[in-house]
Design a protein around this motif. Structure first.
Motif, short mmCIF file in Angstrom:
data_model
loop_
_atom_site.label_atom_id
_atom_site.label_comp_id
_atom_site.label_asym_id
_atom_site.label_seq_id
_atom_site.Cartn_x
_atom_site.Cartn_y
_atom_site.Cartn_z
N GLY A 103 -41.14 3.80 21.95
CA GLY A 103 -42.49 4.14 21.51
C GLY A 103 -43.51 3.34 22.26
O GLY A 103 -43.27 2.80 23.34
N GLY A 104 -44.67 3.21 21.68
CA GLY A 104 -45.77 2.54 22.34
C GLY A 104 -46.56 3.50 23.19
O GLY A 104 -46.42 4.71 23.10
N GLY A 105 -47.44 2.93 24.02
CA GLY A 105 -48.27 3.77 24.88
C GLY A 105 -49.74 3.42 24.72
O GLY A 105 -50.09 2.32 24.29
N VAL A 106 -50.57 4.39 25.06
CA VAL A 106 -52.02 4.19 25.04
C VAL A 106 -52.62 5.09 23.96
O VAL A 106 -52.26 6.27 23.86
N MET A 107 -53.54 4.53 23.19
CA MET A 107 -54.17 5.29 22.11
C MET A 107 -55.61 4.83 21.99
O MET A 107 -55.93 3.67 22.24
N GLN A 108 -56.45 5.75 21.55
CA GLN A 108 -57.85 5.41 21.29
C GLN A 108 -57.97 4.66 19.97
O GLN A 108 -57.12 4.81 19.08
N PRO A 109 -59.01 3.87 19.82
CA PRO A 109 -59.25 3.20 18.53
C PRO A 109 -59.31 4.22 17.40
O PRO A 109 -59.89 5.30 17.56
N GLY A 139 -39.37 -5.51 24.76
CA GLY A 139 -40.79 -5.31 24.49
C GLY A 139 -41.29 -3.95 24.96
O GLY A 139 -40.75 -3.36 25.90
N THR A 140 -42.33 -3.47 24.28
CA THR A 140 -42.97 -2.22 24.66
C THR A 140 -44.48 -2.40 24.56
O THR A 140 -44.98 -3.02 23.62
N GLN A 141 -45.19 -1.86 25.52
CA GLN A 141 -46.64 -2.06 25.60
C GLN A 141 -47.38 -1.10 24.67
O GLN A 141 -47.11 0.10 24.65
N VAL A 142 -48.30 -1.66 23.91
CA VAL A 142 -49.24 -0.86 23.11
C VAL A 142 -50.65 -1.22 23.59
O VAL A 142 -51.03 -2.39 23.58
N THR A 143 -51.38 -0.20 24.00
CA THR A 143 -52.74 -0.41 24.48
C THR A 143 -53.69 0.47 23.69
O THR A 143 -53.48 1.68 23.58
N VAL A 144 -54.69 -0.16 23.10
CA VAL A 144 -55.69 0.57 22.31
C VAL A 144 -57.01 0.45 23.04
O VAL A 144 -57.59 -0.64 23.14
N SER A 145 -57.47 1.57 23.55
CA SER A 145 -58.68 1.55 24.37
C SER A 145 -59.33 2.92 24.38
O SER A 145 -58.66 3.95 24.35
N SER A 146 -60.65 2.91 24.42
CA SER A 146 -61.37 4.17 24.53
C SER A 146 -61.62 4.52 25.99
O SER A 146 -62.18 5.57 26.29
N MET A 188 -48.13 2.57 12.99
CA MET A 188 -49.39 1.87 13.20
C MET A 188 -50.54 2.87 13.11
O MET A 188 -50.61 3.79 13.94
N ASN A 189 -51.39 2.69 12.13
CA ASN A 189 -52.53 3.57 11.91
C ASN A 189 -53.83 2.81 12.09
O ASN A 189 -53.86 1.58 12.02
N ASN A 190 -54.89 3.57 12.28
CA ASN A 190 -56.23 2.97 12.46
C ASN A 190 -56.18 1.83 13.48
O ASN A 190 -56.64 0.71 13.22
N LEU A 191 -55.61 2.12 14.62
CA LEU A 191 -55.44 1.10 15.64
C LEU A 191 -56.78 0.56 16.13
O LEU A 191 -57.78 1.30 16.21
N LYS A 192 -56.77 -0.72 16.47
CA LYS A 192 -57.95 -1.40 16.96
C LYS A 192 -57.65 -1.99 18.34
O LYS A 192 -56.50 -2.28 18.65
N PRO A 193 -58.68 -2.21 19.15
CA PRO A 193 -58.44 -2.81 20.47
C PRO A 193 -57.67 -4.12 20.39
O PRO A 193 -56.87 -4.43 21.29
N GLU A 194 -57.89 -4.88 19.33
CA GLU A 194 -57.20 -6.17 19.20
C GLU A 194 -55.72 -6.02 18.88
O GLU A 194 -54.99 -7.01 18.84
N ASP A 195 -55.26 -4.79 18.65
CA ASP A 195 -53.83 -4.54 18.48
C ASP A 195 -53.12 -4.42 19.83
O ASP A 195 -51.88 -4.34 19.87
N THR A 196 -53.87 -4.41 20.90
CA THR A 196 -53.28 -4.31 22.23
C THR A 196 -52.40 -5.52 22.52
O THR A 196 -52.85 -6.67 22.41
N ALA A 197 -51.15 -5.25 22.85
CA ALA A 197 -50.18 -6.33 23.10
C ALA A 197 -48.86 -5.71 23.51
O ALA A 197 -48.67 -4.49 23.41
#
Length: 121
Positions: A8-14, A114-121, A82-91
């Protein structure tokens, strides 16, 4: 040999959602506490959520109410919704499993890659 693999993981918007899973495999295993940890660039690794065999859970305050950890004992698998992701969840998110690989042996902590999670608009 014990294998701990995250998926899992990946890139998601806030405000969006992502799911992670972690499989523990090997012969003659007994898996005890499992958990998710994360490490952001330049920061120390921190506990995100843990779960024991009875499914008692513990969360870091910053994810309480947004993240849910669950477990399938038969599959030696844990999940992190993981719901309502925030940029500070990026790790980078790591899975840890406390395992006894030999009926007469000690319990040892094993980590996934490890797997990367990136929260960014």
């Amino acid at each position: 040999q014990v294998y701990v693999v995250e998926y899992g993981g990946g890139v998601m918007q806030p405000g969006g959602s992502l799911s992670l899973s972690c499989d523990v495999s090997g012969e003659r295993l007994r898996v005890f506490d499992m958990g998710w940890y994360r490490q952001a660039p330049g920061q120390q690794r921190e506990m995100v959520a843990t779960i024991d065999r009875l499914r008692n859970t513990n969360y870091v305050d910053s994810v309480q109410g947004r993240f849910t950890i669950s477990r399938d004992n038969a599959k030696n698998t844990i999940y992190l919704e993981m719901n309502n992701l925030k940029p500070e969840d990026t790790a980078v998110y790591y899975c840890k499993a406390n395992v006894r690989a030999d009926p007469t042996g000690s319990r040892i902590d094993y980590w996934g890659q490890g797997t990367q999670v990136t929260v960014s608009s």
